[in-house]
Design a protein around this motif. Sequence first.
Motif, PDB file in Angstrom:
ATOM      1  N   ALA A  86      40.140  49.077   1.284  1.00 30.81           N
ATOM      2  CA  ALA A  86      38.926  49.889   1.364  1.00 30.81           C
ATOM      3  C   ALA A  86      38.688  50.354   2.814  1.00 30.81           C
ATOM      4  O   ALA A  86      38.372  51.516   3.074  1.00 30.81           O
ATOM      5  CB  ALA A  86      37.726  49.079   0.849  1.00 30.81           C
ATOM      6  N   VAL A 132      38.827  50.757  -6.140  1.00 28.23           N
ATOM      7  CA  VAL A 132      38.480  50.354  -4.753  1.00 28.23           C
ATOM      8  C   VAL A 132      37.132  50.997  -4.419  1.00 28.23           C
ATOM      9  O   VAL A 132      36.997  52.227  -4.510  1.00 28.23           O
ATOM     10  CB  VAL A 132      39.557  50.808  -3.741  1.00 28.23           C
ATOM     11  N   LEU A 133      36.203  50.154  -4.025  1.00 25.68           N
ATOM     12  CA  LEU A 133      34.828  50.600  -3.736  1.00 25.68           C
ATOM     13  C   LEU A 133      34.305  51.411  -4.913  1.00 25.68           C
ATOM     14  O   LEU A 133      33.861  52.564  -4.787  1.00 25.68           O
ATOM     15  CB  LEU A 133      34.762  51.431  -2.443  1.00 25.68           C
TER      16      LEU A 133
END
Length: 727
Positions: free
Chosen positions: A57, A138-139
């Motif tokens: 990230a 991711v995120l």
Amino acid sequence: MWPRSLRGSLLLAISIMVIASGLLVATLVGQRYSASLQEALQAQARSLALGLALQAADLVLINDQVALQKMLDHQLQSDPAVAYLLLVRDGRVLAHTFPRGVPVQLLEGLGPGPDGRPRFQKIVSNQGGHFLDVAWPVLEGKAGVLRLGMSEEPYRQKLSHLWLQIGLLTLIILALALAAGLIFVGRITRPLAELSRAARRIDHGELAARAAVPGGRGEVAQLATSFNQMVQRIQGYTHKLEEQTMDLERAHRQTRASCAMVQEISGLRTLEEMRQFLMARVQSMLVCHHIVILALNQAKDTLFALGPDSGKRFRDPELLAAVKPMLAGEKQITYTRHNPFRPPLVPAEFADADRQGIIRLQQGPVEGALLVACPGGCDCNAEDIRSVGLILNQAAGALGRAIWDEEDLRGLAAAGATGFSGIIGRDPKMQVIYKLIQDVAPTDATVLIQGESGTGKELVARAIHRHSPRRDRTFMVINCSAYPETLLESELFGHEKGAFTGALRRKAGRFEQAHGGTVFLDEIGEISPQAQIKLLRVLQTHRLERLGGSETQEVDLRVLAATNKDLLAEVQAGRFREDLYYRLNVIPLMLPPLRDRRNDIPLLARHFLELFCQEQGKSLQGFGSEAMRLLLDYPWPGNVRELENSVEHAVVLAKAGQVGAWDLPAALRAPVAAPAATLAEQEKRLVREALEQCGWNKKMAAERLGISRSALYDKIKRHRLEKPVAH
């Protein structure tokens, strides 16, 4: 293929059970172990993907792709379980670990779930590799999606090792189970195998085979005990059946011998032939050869003693009175040491014998016994003695008939043996004919003699003439069938000169020539209708006119007529005048065919034998038993005339001392036509005739037939014979 033995079947069943159990356990354990490995792999992939997503990230936010690539490469090299890593953002690959580029199918594959959660899926590469593919946002997907591929190869290797271990364990358990099963099954099936072997031995005929009984009181022991008891009972039953079979075979042999003996005896007609046959048969069966057969005649006033060499007749009342009680004993077989039978009744050897055996006749019309002189140390078999008794009882009827014939022949010889006026025959039917001849001979009544060809119609006509007041006058025989129709009237009535072509002079007819005597018209059924009219006039008026003449001639004659046709049927058919029939049929006389008076066949045959022996200059001592049997069995369609010709044929050809079966015509040895009546019908006719001749006196009829009274009652009941009711 399923084993044939019980032992193999049990072992196969145990093997199947052990293998099935091992497979079931292995399947259950493998499924549980596989599930646990998958859960561990998924947890590892989740943990690794979370860590890598946190690291990736920051690098994505600062757009440091070099560091991002290094991180992925480092993770791939440091963790053997990781197969590949891939980071995608907005459809663009930021970093990956594929040396030849990212596979297109992988890019089109799995993404995060619709709620942004990670997603797990199993995939298979083109090379056959199995992987757990993880799509991790991711995120929350703002920085892209991390794709992590975990190889399942270590998991599959562990699962294969587990299956191998379970298989080895199953084989060990199977081997132990088979070893224990062999011992267990062997103990159980050994008695059953013994039973099976014993059953096979019994099936091969070894009835003494038995099955070993194991110790204890189990079901197998009870089964073996029951089997042995059953085999023992079967052995006993088989032994009894064998004894019964031997008894049946013995009885069958005796029956066959008896039937053969009866068949042989049936052809023996004289007492001498009967004596020779019985002596030869009995001497061949007994050790003691000093034997004599004693038999009383029907009137019990004559005792016949038949020995090996000759036969004797005794009429002494004192001797008969002493012998009768000994012949009428209750027991069939008795032995006595005081030797009651002495010479001259028996040979001298009987008086010196250690004891005498008496085998009495217990059935048939003859009262008598067989006497055996037994010396010291006699070893006659009891079964042979009983067989001799059986033979004697079978021969009793024939012996009675032979004695009866012997006495009748002696009586006939004393009386001239002619029967009546040259007619041979003692049958009751012929006795009726003789009486009728005596009644009608003194009168001038017309007699119509009917009967088959060869029955002796002309002899009867001559006997009537011989006993009539016209005996010293002419006896004219006219065979009506010997003349053509155009000449018969001329022969019967005569003709005048010129009456027809060839009538060169006057000729007196047969009726004129027989004036004062008797005319015998043979074959009267053959005359023409025109001659029938003239014959009727002669019978009614005793007047006639010659052919071509007008002068009436009176004739004094008696007319006898004969025919082998049924004249009443000829009248109904319109071939014979009814008025002439009734004029001829004043005294009807029907001659029986020879087949209906078979008892006269031996008498006639011997008469013709003596006659032709004198003509041929030969000396023949009667007929052999087989020849006489052929004469008695033949149906004689030609009646007495055929018998006369057959005897003449035999006398001409005979070379031995008596007439044999081979000397008779071939037709007698192999008759072509079978008798019309069945054996049952013939038996019924013979029984009825015997009863009628004896006035339904059953005792006399049984004696005449040569059978016991009980046998006669059985035949009367079987054929449903009833005495006619007098009206």
